[in-house]
Write a protein that holds these residues in place. Structure first.
Motif, PDB file in Angstrom:
ATOM      1  N   LEU A  89      67.181  53.319  42.875  1.00 46.67           N
ATOM      2  CA  LEU A  89      68.189  52.274  42.762  1.00 46.67           C
ATOM      3  C   LEU A  89      67.667  51.018  43.460  1.00 46.67           C
ATOM      4  CD1 LEU A  89      69.789  55.149  43.775  1.00 46.67           C
ATOM      5  CD2 LEU A  89      71.685  53.814  42.871  1.00 46.67           C
ATOM      6  N   VAL A  90      67.800  49.880  42.783  1.00 46.14           N
ATOM      7  CA  VAL A  90      67.357  48.607  43.349  1.00 46.14           C
ATOM      8  C   VAL A  90      68.519  47.626  43.265  1.00 46.14           C
ATOM      9  CG1 VAL A  90      65.649  46.756  43.264  1.00 46.14           C
ATOM     10  CG2 VAL A  90      65.028  49.071  42.506  1.00 46.14           C
ATOM     11  N   GLY A  91      68.781  46.920  44.358  1.00 50.40           N
ATOM     12  CA  GLY A  91      69.913  45.999  44.341  1.00 50.40           C
ATOM     13  C   GLY A  91      69.811  44.927  45.403  1.00 50.40           C
ATOM     14  N   THR A  92      70.906  44.200  45.570  1.00 51.41           N
ATOM     15  CA  THR A  92      70.917  43.086  46.502  1.00 51.41           C
ATOM     16  C   THR A  92      72.210  43.048  47.303  1.00 51.41           C
ATOM     17  OG1 THR A  92      70.613  40.681  46.702  1.00 51.41           O
ATOM     18  CG2 THR A  92      71.898  41.453  44.828  1.00 51.41           C
ATOM     19  N   VAL A  93      72.098  42.510  48.507  1.00 51.20           N
ATOM     20  CA  VAL A  93      73.249  42.246  49.382  1.00 51.20           C
ATOM     21  C   VAL A  93      73.249  40.754  49.683  1.00 51.20           C
ATOM     22  CG1 VAL A  93      74.287  42.669  51.647  1.00 51.20           C
ATOM     23  CG2 VAL A  93      73.196  44.552  50.403  1.00 51.20           C
ATOM     24  N   ARG A  94      74.410  40.116  49.557  1.00 51.57           N
ATOM     25  CA  ARG A  94      74.535  38.682  49.849  1.00 51.57           C
ATOM     26  C   ARG A  94      75.610  38.478  50.912  1.00 51.57           C
ATOM     27  NH1 ARG A  94      71.670  35.867  45.602  1.00 51.57           N
ATOM     28  NH2 ARG A  94      70.379  37.535  44.704  1.00 51.57           N
ATOM     29  N   THR A  95      75.259  37.770  51.980  1.00 49.09           N
ATOM     30  CA  THR A  95      76.191  37.533  53.093  1.00 49.09           C
ATOM     31  C   THR A  95      75.929  36.158  53.707  1.00 49.09           C
ATOM     32  OG1 THR A  95      74.660  38.577  54.653  1.00 49.09           O
ATOM     33  CG2 THR A  95      76.370  39.983  53.696  1.00 49.09           C
ATOM     34  N   PHE A  96      76.820  35.751  54.611  1.00 53.07           N
ATOM     35  CA  PHE A  96      76.655  34.489  55.321  1.00 53.07           C
ATOM     36  C   PHE A  96      76.530  34.668  56.832  1.00 53.07           C
ATOM     37  CE2 PHE A  96      78.487  33.024  51.341  1.00 53.07           C
ATOM     38  CZ  PHE A  96      77.687  31.937  51.056  1.00 53.07           C
ATOM     39  N   SER A  97      76.680  35.902  57.327  1.00 53.43           N
ATOM     40  CA  SER A  97      76.571  36.121  58.762  1.00 53.43           C
ATOM     41  C   SER A  97      75.711  37.342  59.053  1.00 53.43           C
ATOM     42  CB  SER A  97      77.960  36.318  59.387  1.00 53.43           C
ATOM     43  OG  SER A  97      78.462  37.612  59.117  1.00 53.43           O
ATOM     44  N   LEU A  98      75.021  37.286  60.184  1.00 51.73           N
ATOM     45  CA  LEU A  98      74.165  38.403  60.582  1.00 51.73           C
ATOM     46  C   LEU A  98      74.994  39.652  60.863  1.00 51.73           C
ATOM     47  CD1 LEU A  98      71.689  36.567  63.001  1.00 51.73           C
ATOM     48  CD2 LEU A  98      71.282  37.295  60.633  1.00 51.73           C
ATOM     49  N   GLN A  99      76.197  39.469  61.406  1.00 58.59           N
ATOM     50  CA  GLN A  99      77.058  40.613  61.718  1.00 58.59           C
ATOM     51  C   GLN A  99      77.473  41.360  60.449  1.00 58.59           C
ATOM     52  OE1 GLN A  99      77.461  37.510  62.810  1.00 58.59           O
ATOM     53  NE2 GLN A  99      77.283  37.635  65.061  1.00 58.59           N
TER      54      GLN A  99
END
Length: 389
Positions: free
Chosen positions: A250-260
């Motif tokens: 499985l290959v995918g992505t995570v998108r966020t705006f904070s390190l926490q």
């Protein structure tokens, strides 16, 4: 100087001859040639990154500054489906994200500024970056000294946008684009006959349960007002209809705006993967890569860009974006090091120029290119004027 026919010719040449990340050799040669023709000194970084340096001739009574202007050179592994005369001549490779437009705008700014050296002091660094599409080029350039060699004080990035109308420019205070992570997971089962599942370990079943479980991380474990995305973009496993696979990737992505939030999602993924695999008596591997950081503009630099854009475009044609994008941009790595801002130049005027980035029919309204070049040039001069930002 009527830049439109010149920039159209440049953009179409680049569009017809796209090159993939880290292979932008002919594009780099072409860019370097134009810079030299305009009296701008050049050198290379990381083989295909091109740097142009232009020094102002205006007398300075204090420390001079250096402003960097950045565009990207690489194309995408996409087969173009347009039929215009300047369509890609490199099968399976296409400028589907507008980097041909970004590069053209920056070259236009270089042409303008090369004739205005009496109007500013300090240096302007024209930065043509390799390898943006795989989110590695900015880090390579930084490591090679793109910011330190000429002691860059501020950096501006430009990108054409099919979501902004031609004749308009868009800016954003603070967080503008998300941090981009990539994960690769392999769930290891036991090969077997489809008719006798009890004698094997089916990784497709485990992978399906894991994908379903991922959907609740954002919806049930993250504060609803905190932007986050978890996407599985690729699943690969199995060989025949009647054979239970030995592994699934499985290959995918995570998108966020904070390190926490980023750290929390990563830990949550591991916990769920571990629990599911344990319940099916399977093993797994988990590779999590931090591709690039959230793009966070410097407010004082956005102030300068905003006022200059109002003068160039007219106040009604300057758009202040209310929400950030979950898309990523490796320009963010420069902003971790120095002040700067990212600018969208609108290039959408009809259906043909409104296809989204990475679409096989992506194109742009080229009449927007000269104005974008003028804006970059004016912002650079304003920054070098001694304004404290």
């Amino acid at each position: 100087m009527n830049l439109l026919p010149i920039l159209k010719k440049i953009r179409r040449h680049i569009h017809k001859n796209p090159e993939l990340s880290n292979k932008e050799f002919k594009t780099a040669d072409f860019v370097e040639k134009i810079l030299k023709e305009n009296g701008i000194k050049t050198y290379r970084l990381c083989k295909t990154g091109v740097i142009g340096i232009l020094e102002g001739k205006k007398k300075s009574y204090g420390r001079t500054k250096t402003v960097a202007l950045r565009a990207d050179l690489d194309a995408l592994p996409i087969r173009e489906k347009n039929t215009h005369s300047y369509k890609s001549q490199n099968p399976g490779v296409m400028h589907a994200c507008g980097h041909d437009g970004n590069t053209t705008i920056l070259l236009g700014a270089a042409m303008i500024l090369s004739k205005q050296t009496e109007e500013f002091s300090g240096k302007i660094q024209f930065t043509f970056q390799l390898d943006e599409e795989t989110a590695g080029g900015s880090k390579k350039m930084i490591k090679a000294g793109v910011l330190s060699k000429n002691k860059v004080d501020c950096i501006l990035g430009v990108h054409v946008s099919p979501w902004v109308k031609t004749g308009k420019v868009a800016l954003k205070y603070g967080a503008m684009m998300a941090g981009v992570d990539k994960f690769v997971i392999e769930i290891k089962g036991l090969l077997g006959h489809g008719a006798y599942p009890h004698l094997s370990k089916d990784p497709i079943v485990a992978a399906s349960e894991f994908v379903s479980s991922l959907q609740t991380i954002v919806s049930r474990r993250i504060n609803p007002i905190e932007p986050a995305v978890v996407t599985v973009g690729k699943i690969e496993g199995g060989s025949q209809y009647n054979i239970i696979a030995d592994k699934v990737t499985l290959v995918g992505t995570v998108r966020t705006f904070s390190l926490q939030t980023r750290d929390f999602i990563k830990k949550e993924m591991i916990n769920r993967l571990e629990g599911i695999c344990k319940s099916y008596s399977m093993e797994y591997t988990f590779d999590y890569q931090l591709l690039n950081s959230p793009l966070i503009n410097t407010s004082s630099i956005v102030d300068v860009c905003l006022e200059t854009a109002k003068e160039c475009y007219g106040e009604k044609n300057v758009v202040l974006l209310e929400h950030p994008s979950m898309g990523g941009e490796d320009f963010a790595e420069y902003l971790k090091e120095i002040k700067g801002a990212f600018i969208y130049v609108g290039t959408s005027s009809n259906e043909k120029t409104s296809y989204p980035w990475h679409h096989e029919k992506f194109d742009m309204d080229e009449t927007a290119l000269p104005k974008g070049a003028e804006l970059l040039a004016e912002i650079a001069k304003r920054f070098l004027s001694g304004m404290d930002v």
